[in-house]
Design an enzyme around this catalytic site. Structure first.
Site, PDB file in Angstrom:
ATOM      1  N   HIS A  79     -10.372   7.400   1.348  1.00  0.00           N
ATOM      2  CA  HIS A  79      -9.073   7.135   0.753  1.00  0.00           C
ATOM      3  C   HIS A  79      -9.104   6.113  -0.182  1.00  0.00           C
ATOM      4  O   HIS A  79      -9.852   5.175  -0.421  1.00  0.00           O
ATOM      5  CB  HIS A  79      -8.194   6.697   1.949  1.00  0.00           C
ATOM      6  CG  HIS A  79      -8.453   5.289   2.715  1.00  0.00           C
ATOM      7  ND1 HIS A  79      -9.395   5.295   3.542  1.00  0.00           N
ATOM      8  CD2 HIS A  79      -8.137   4.024   2.407  1.00  0.00           C
ATOM      9  CE1 HIS A  79      -9.697   3.867   3.975  1.00  0.00           C
ATOM     10  NE2 HIS A  79      -8.813   3.005   3.139  1.00  0.00           N
ATOM     11  N   CYS A  99      -2.160  -2.700   7.344  1.00  0.00           N
ATOM     12  CA  CYS A  99      -2.272  -3.576   6.394  1.00  0.00           C
ATOM     13  C   CYS A  99      -0.859  -4.356   6.243  1.00  0.00           C
ATOM     14  O   CYS A  99      -0.771  -5.348   5.705  1.00  0.00           O
ATOM     15  CB  CYS A  99      -2.314  -2.645   5.011  1.00  0.00           C
ATOM     16  SG  CYS A  99      -3.949  -2.020   4.835  1.00  0.00           S
ATOM     17  N   ASP A 140       0.763  -1.247  -0.288  1.00  0.00           N
ATOM     18  CA  ASP A 140      -0.025  -0.056  -0.011  1.00  0.00           C
ATOM     19  C   ASP A 140       0.923   1.438   0.031  1.00  0.00           C
ATOM     20  O   ASP A 140       0.363   2.182   0.757  1.00  0.00           O
ATOM     21  CB  ASP A 140      -0.952   0.016   1.175  1.00  0.00           C
ATOM     22  CG  ASP A 140      -2.154  -1.012   1.054  1.00  0.00           C
ATOM     23  OD1 ASP A 140      -1.761  -2.052   0.173  1.00  0.00           O
ATOM     24  OD2 ASP A 140      -2.983  -1.175   1.839  1.00  0.00           O
ATOM     25  N   LYS A 154      -7.172  -4.607  -3.385  1.00  0.00           N
ATOM     26  CA  LYS A 154      -7.978  -5.296  -2.249  1.00  0.00           C
ATOM     27  C   LYS A 154      -8.929  -4.208  -1.847  1.00  0.00           C
ATOM     28  O   LYS A 154      -8.754  -3.139  -2.128  1.00  0.00           O
ATOM     29  CB  LYS A 154      -7.101  -5.556  -1.155  1.00  0.00           C
ATOM     30  CG  LYS A 154      -6.169  -4.618  -0.490  1.00  0.00           C
ATOM     31  CD  LYS A 154      -5.102  -5.141   0.410  1.00  0.00           C
ATOM     32  CE  LYS A 154      -4.148  -4.134   1.040  1.00  0.00           C
ATOM     33  NZ  LYS A 154      -4.949  -3.028   1.754  1.00  0.00           N
TER      34      LYS A 154
END
Ligand code: VGL
Ligand code: ZN
Length: 213
Positions: free
Chosen positions: A95, A162, A15, A118
């Site tokens: 976001h 994450c 990410d 995802k």
């Protein structure tokens, strides 16, 4: 490192997207994600690629009506916690909305052998790159198996969300994991510390930098 072992190592960059960075003035900018951080991530990733390791990325990729956005819960504010499907859910500022600039990965996409998106299901969050909170698996595990990966080098954002979830699911899926701490950034110091200790206690090797790889 034995040549045959090198063939089984893969890298997951978690990410590293505009909305999670100060560098891009992101909506959910994590502490310490300045230009120098992004450059360090890019340099290390280039070196790992040059060493021959397959490089994968995860990409948070939410629809506008995603259940993790506080704006989709009247009366709630950012960072409130609600029950969603019986579990605690932090409500985040919107976001990484699909196709928005903030969702873009900040590294040259040519670095990646594959990018696993995802968080597309509006009703479930998905911190993990392996599965969402409803238990729906992504293509990550089958992708890694196709490459013959046994051991993963993991870094990115956010250590306490994450990165943590992806690392714990990697362990549960049978991979050995090395976490590169200096290339990770967390949302909050206490949860970041807790996540590092939890990962370590479950067998993750925590390394400062990616020098040995
Ligand atoms: C993340 C909060 C919400 C992360 C993603 O990448 O750690 N955190 N969505
Ligand atoms: Zn998200």
């Amino acid at each position: 490192m034995a040549a045959r072992e090198a063939e089984t190592i893969g890298v997951i960059v978690v990410d590293v997207q505009g909305d999670f960075t100060k560098f891009k003035n992101g909506s959910l900018a994590v502490e310490g994600t300045d230009e120098a951080y992004i450059k360090a991530v890019e340099e290390s990733t280039k070196k790992l690629k040059a060493a021959g390791f397959p490089i994968f990325a995860t990409q948070d990729w939410h629809p506008k009506n995603h259940a993790s956005f506080f704006t989709n819960h009247p009366g709630k504010k950012a960072f409130d916690v609600i029950k969603l499907h019986g579990k605690d859910q932090v409500l985040w500022p919107p976001h990484c909305v699909q196709n928005s600039p903030g969702a873009e990965i900040l590294l040259d996409e040519k670095l990646f052998d594959a990018i696993v998106k995802k968080g597309m299901d509006p009703s479930y969050d998905s911190y993990s790159g392996f599965q969402d909170d409803g238990g729906k698996r992504t293509e990550m595990d089958s992708l890694l198996k196709r490459y013959g990966i046994k051991k993963l080098v993991v870094y990115g954002i956010a250590t306490d969300y994450c990165v943590r979830a992806t690392v714990l699911d990697a362990l549960a899926s049978g991979y050995r994991v090395v976490l590169i701490k200096n290339l990770c950034r967390g949302v909050a110091p206490d949860t970041t510390q807790k996540a590092l200790e939890e990962m370590k206690s479950k067998g993750v090797l925590i390394k400062g930098d990616s020098a040995l790889f």
